[in-house]
Design an enzyme around this catalytic site. Structure first.
Site, short mmCIF file in Angstrom:
data_model
loop_
_atom_site.label_atom_id
_atom_site.label_comp_id
_atom_site.label_asym_id
_atom_site.label_seq_id
_atom_site.Cartn_x
_atom_site.Cartn_y
_atom_site.Cartn_z
N GLY A 10 -25.74 -6.56 -28.74
CA GLY A 10 -24.50 -7.25 -28.08
C GLY A 10 -24.66 -8.51 -27.73
N TRP A 12 -25.78 -10.63 -25.60
CA TRP A 12 -27.04 -11.15 -24.76
C TRP A 12 -28.41 -10.93 -25.73
CZ3 TRP A 12 -28.87 -15.18 -22.96
CH2 TRP A 12 -30.01 -15.23 -22.08
N SER A 139 -27.22 -17.82 -17.70
CA SER A 139 -27.51 -17.78 -18.86
C SER A 139 -26.44 -17.02 -19.68
CB SER A 139 -28.98 -17.28 -19.50
OG SER A 139 -29.05 -15.98 -19.24
N LYS A 192 -26.01 -9.87 -8.56
CA LYS A 192 -25.03 -10.98 -8.85
C LYS A 192 -23.75 -10.41 -9.36
CE LYS A 192 -26.10 -11.70 -13.34
NZ LYS A 192 -25.24 -11.75 -14.24
N THR A 249 -22.32 -16.77 -12.81
CA THR A 249 -21.45 -15.68 -13.26
C THR A 249 -20.29 -15.53 -12.34
OG1 THR A 249 -23.47 -14.64 -13.43
CG2 THR A 249 -21.91 -13.15 -13.40
N ARG A 256 -18.14 -11.63 -18.15
CA ARG A 256 -17.26 -10.15 -17.94
C ARG A 256 -17.11 -9.46 -16.82
NH1 ARG A 256 -21.56 -6.70 -21.98
NH2 ARG A 256 -21.45 -8.76 -22.97
N ASN A 257 -17.90 -9.72 -15.91
CA ASN A 257 -17.75 -9.10 -14.58
C ASN A 257 -16.63 -9.88 -13.85
OD1 ASN A 257 -20.12 -7.00 -13.97
ND2 ASN A 257 -21.13 -8.79 -15.06
N VAL A 280 -19.59 -3.19 -21.76
CA VAL A 280 -20.39 -2.67 -20.52
C VAL A 280 -20.25 -3.76 -19.41
CG1 VAL A 280 -22.37 -2.04 -19.20
CG2 VAL A 280 -21.81 -1.15 -21.76
#
Length: 346
Positions: A10, A12, A139, A192, A249, A256-257, A280
């Protein structure tokens, strides 16, 4: 030079592979999708996850687990938390020698309430690895893949293993600190994502910076209260894997969150959001786990409970925000005391 196998292609996993490749390591990037491996090897691209990024030549993609593990020195787990046990079982069937084991996944397993390191301990025989190392911190994969300055933390019960991981990854663009608090590092990295969902919802509702600042600050209080109850050092949450990861984040559209929360705030259903994301969203699963942990440890986590209602009880985001704003009045110093481990105020 070491042989390093990265499990999970993915965004990361690919970004960390690029960091390792820049160190001139021999990098094997495993994916369960043959077409993705072929794209990386033949086109030097991984367009679904990292657009317009050229994959270095010393990264070779594999869809064969056994081949990717042959004579490897280091194993890096970067798969979604829901796949950790399945992939660990594949590793167990194929790996026949001891490796340095690192994971860079951020999440908690619902129901079992296990952190990723605990899941790996349960699934992998002790003779296959030394002490597990966790890599976490603020990151975004998109920025790491562009070699933009990034700082993370590695944590292990064994300082020698943590320092091996530090040496493996650290360069002039990717700075790595060590921290012995593996519980705090994993809890901060996982929870987080919940607060980032909330930040996205706040933005989606059209609220401003005041609301987001409050959400981040009070979210950190929740994370710290739970982490301390679980045995973490409260100072960890003032560092990279606490407030650092929370800031990046909650404030970036790379997250994405945050994006998922933003769509929820604009009126999309959870199923619609997950369909549109195509990747995901760890915060959804982690919200359920954190909700369960808050009940088990009897920790006050109103933001987490509110998000649980939005995600799993179909409550309207604005109604949940209104309820949070009208909670019984509190003294901020009591909450700060509880963050430092004084349980009588919980």
């Amino acid at each position: 030079m070491q042989k390093v196998t990265v499990l999970g292609a993915g965004s990361w996993g690919t970004a960390l592979s690029i960091v390792l490749a820049d160190h001139n390591h021999e990098v094997r990037l495993w994916t369960h999708r043959k077409e993705q491996a072929e794209e990386i090897n033949n086109k030097r691209q991984n367009e679904r996850y990292l657009k317009n990024i050229t994959i270095p030549e010393n990264i070779i993609a594999y869809d064969d687990m056994k081949a990717s593990l042959e004579d490897t020195d280091v194993l890096v787990f970067v798969v979604p938390t829901k796949a950790v046990r399945e992939v660990a079982n594949q590793v167990k069937e194929c790996l026949n020698h001891q490796v340095t084991l690192i994971h860079a996944a951020k999440g908690i397993e619902p129901d079992s309430l296990k952190r990723v390191s605990e899941m790996l301990v349960e699934e992998l025989p002790e003779h296959l690895y030394r002490d597990i190392v966790v890599l976490s911190g603020p990151s975004h994969a998109e920025e790491v893949s562009l070699r933009q300055p990034t700082t993370v933390t590695v944590s292990s019960k064994n300082i020698e293993e943590a320092e091996k991981a530090q040496d493996l990854f650290m360069n002039e663009k990717f700075r790595v600190y060590t921290n012995p608090d593996i519980v705090g590092v994993e809890i901060g990295g996982a929870l987080k994502n919940i607060i980032a969902l909330g930040a996205g919802i706040s933005d989606g509702l059209g609220y401003g910076d005041n609301a987001k600042a409050a959400l981040i600050t009070r979210g950190l209080a929740e994370i710290t209260r739970l982490g301390v109850k679980m045995g973490a050092n409260p100072l960890t949450f003032a560092g990279l894997t606490g407030i650092g990861d929370l800031i990046v984040t909650c404030t970036s559209q790379h997250s994405r969150n945050w994006r998922a929360g933003n769509m929820l705030g604009k009126g999309n259903s959870l199923n619609e959001v997950l369909d549109q994301m195509g990747m995901v969203v760890e915060g959804v699963r982690t919200t359920k786990a954190a909700y369960q942990l808050s009940l088990e440890y009897q920790v006050d986590m109103p933001i987490t409970h509110g998000l649980y209602k939005v995600l799993f009880e179909q409550k309207q985001p604005k109604d949940v925000v209104d309820q949070l704003m009208t909670r019984v009045k509190r003294h901020e110093m009591e909450d700060l005391s509880s963050m430092l481990g004084d349980s009588k105020t919980l």
